[in-house]
Design a protein around this motif. Structure first.
Motif, mmCIF file in Angstrom:
data_model
loop_
_atom_site.group_PDB
_atom_site.id
_atom_site.type_symbol
_atom_site.label_atom_id
_atom_site.label_comp_id
_atom_site.label_asym_id
_atom_site.label_seq_id
_atom_site.Cartn_x
_atom_site.Cartn_y
_atom_site.Cartn_z
ATOM 1 N N GLN A 26 0.827 -1.211 0.000
ATOM 2 C CA GLN A 26 0.000 0.000 0.000
ATOM 3 C C GLN A 26 0.858 1.257 0.000
ATOM 4 O OE1 GLN A 26 -2.657 -0.867 3.297
ATOM 5 N NE2 GLN A 26 -4.304 -1.249 1.836
ATOM 6 N N ALA A 27 1.943 1.247 0.738
ATOM 7 C CA ALA A 27 2.840 2.408 0.733
ATOM 8 C C ALA A 27 3.453 2.595 -0.650
ATOM 9 C CB ALA A 27 3.932 2.243 1.788
ATOM 10 N N ARG A 28 3.863 1.491 -1.282
ATOM 11 C CA ARG A 28 4.427 1.574 -2.634
ATOM 12 C C ARG A 28 3.360 2.057 -3.613
ATOM 13 N NH1 ARG A 28 8.596 -1.711 -5.201
ATOM 14 N NH2 ARG A 28 9.404 -1.663 -3.075
ATOM 15 N N ARG A 29 2.139 1.532 -3.476
ATOM 16 C CA ARG A 29 1.046 1.972 -4.342
ATOM 17 C C ARG A 29 0.824 3.472 -4.204
ATOM 18 N NH1 ARG A 29 -4.659 1.680 -2.860
ATOM 19 N NH2 ARG A 29 -3.821 2.752 -1.048
ATOM 20 N N ASN A 30 0.851 3.970 -2.973
ATOM 21 C CA ASN A 30 0.626 5.402 -2.758
ATOM 22 C C ASN A 30 1.735 6.237 -3.372
ATOM 23 O OD1 ASN A 30 -1.743 4.843 -1.435
ATOM 24 N ND2 ASN A 30 -0.818 4.875 0.582
ATOM 25 N N VAL A 56 1.999 9.361 0.296
ATOM 26 C CA VAL A 56 2.259 8.255 1.226
ATOM 27 C C VAL A 56 1.893 8.681 2.644
ATOM 28 C CG1 VAL A 56 4.060 6.798 2.253
ATOM 29 C CG2 VAL A 56 4.043 7.205 -0.218
ATOM 30 N N LYS A 57 2.296 9.879 3.036
ATOM 31 C CA LYS A 57 2.003 10.373 4.386
ATOM 32 C C LYS A 57 0.508 10.563 4.607
ATOM 33 C CE LYS A 57 6.399 12.730 5.021
ATOM 34 N NZ LYS A 57 7.066 14.033 5.095
ATOM 35 N N VAL A 68 -6.390 9.093 0.985
ATOM 36 C CA VAL A 68 -5.499 9.225 -0.170
ATOM 37 C C VAL A 68 -6.295 9.739 -1.364
ATOM 38 C CG1 VAL A 68 -4.027 7.953 -1.787
ATOM 39 C CG2 VAL A 68 -3.926 7.446 0.663
ATOM 40 N N LEU A 69 -7.462 9.160 -1.582
ATOM 41 C CA LEU A 69 -8.307 9.599 -2.698
ATOM 42 C C LEU A 69 -8.642 11.081 -2.574
ATOM 43 C CD1 LEU A 69 -10.134 8.890 -5.188
ATOM 44 C CD2 LEU A 69 -11.959 8.586 -3.520
ATOM 45 N N ARG A 70 -9.048 11.511 -1.380
ATOM 46 C CA ARG A 70 -9.402 12.927 -1.183
ATOM 47 C C ARG A 70 -8.217 13.845 -1.453
ATOM 48 N NH1 ARG A 70 -12.275 10.921 3.168
ATOM 49 N NH2 ARG A 70 -10.601 11.456 4.605
ATOM 50 N N LYS A 71 -7.044 13.463 -0.981
ATOM 51 C CA LYS A 71 -5.862 14.296 -1.182
ATOM 52 C C LYS A 71 -5.545 14.430 -2.669
ATOM 53 C CE LYS A 71 -0.926 14.867 -0.443
ATOM 54 N NZ LYS A 71 -1.065 16.285 -0.702
ATOM 55 N N VAL A 72 -5.474 13.300 -3.352
ATOM 56 C CA VAL A 72 -5.117 13.328 -4.771
ATOM 57 C C VAL A 72 -6.163 14.100 -5.562
ATOM 58 C CG1 VAL A 72 -4.775 11.890 -6.820
ATOM 59 C CG2 VAL A 72 -3.700 11.254 -4.655
#
Length: 109
Positions: A26-30, A56-57, A68-72
């Motif tokens: 998951q970290a690599r995916r992010n 990642v953070k 993650v979705l919201r940030k991106v």
């Protein structure tokens, strides 16, 4: 120690190993998602790497992928790049598969 105890310890080790691999994937995916989004926003080099690290953070804000979705999504919109949520989620799914494959290749070496 009984056979049952040995099996229990074995299952515990496998579970811990599987959890570690999932976390790494998951970290690599992010990171890969951050690089994907950075490219769409016209970022390159150190700026793209820094942005990927921020994605990642962002995953540590709350359980699940919604943070993650919201940030991106917000960052893309902030740069005037319109990408539908389902396209971001598809990228997340595709990149998770890619991240898992990369990690499995690394662990076999």
């Amino acid at each position: 120690m009984t056979t049952f105890d040995d099996r229990e310890k074995s299952f515990e080790k496998k579970f811990a190993h599987d959890q570690e691999l999932q976390f790494r994937a998951q970290a690599r995916r992010n990171k890969l998602l951050g690089l994907w989004a950075a490219e769409k926003m016209g970022l390159a080099g150190i700026e793209a790497d820094d942005y990927a690290k921020s994605v990642v953070k962002a995953d540590f804000d709350e359980p699940g992928d919604d943070d993650v979705l919201r940030k991106v999504r917000a960052d893309l919109q902030g740069k005037g790049v319109m990408v539908a949520d389902h396209d971001i989620r598809k990228a997340m799914d595709d990149l998770l598969a890619k991240a898992k494959a990369q990690i499995m290749t690394e662990t076999k070496s």
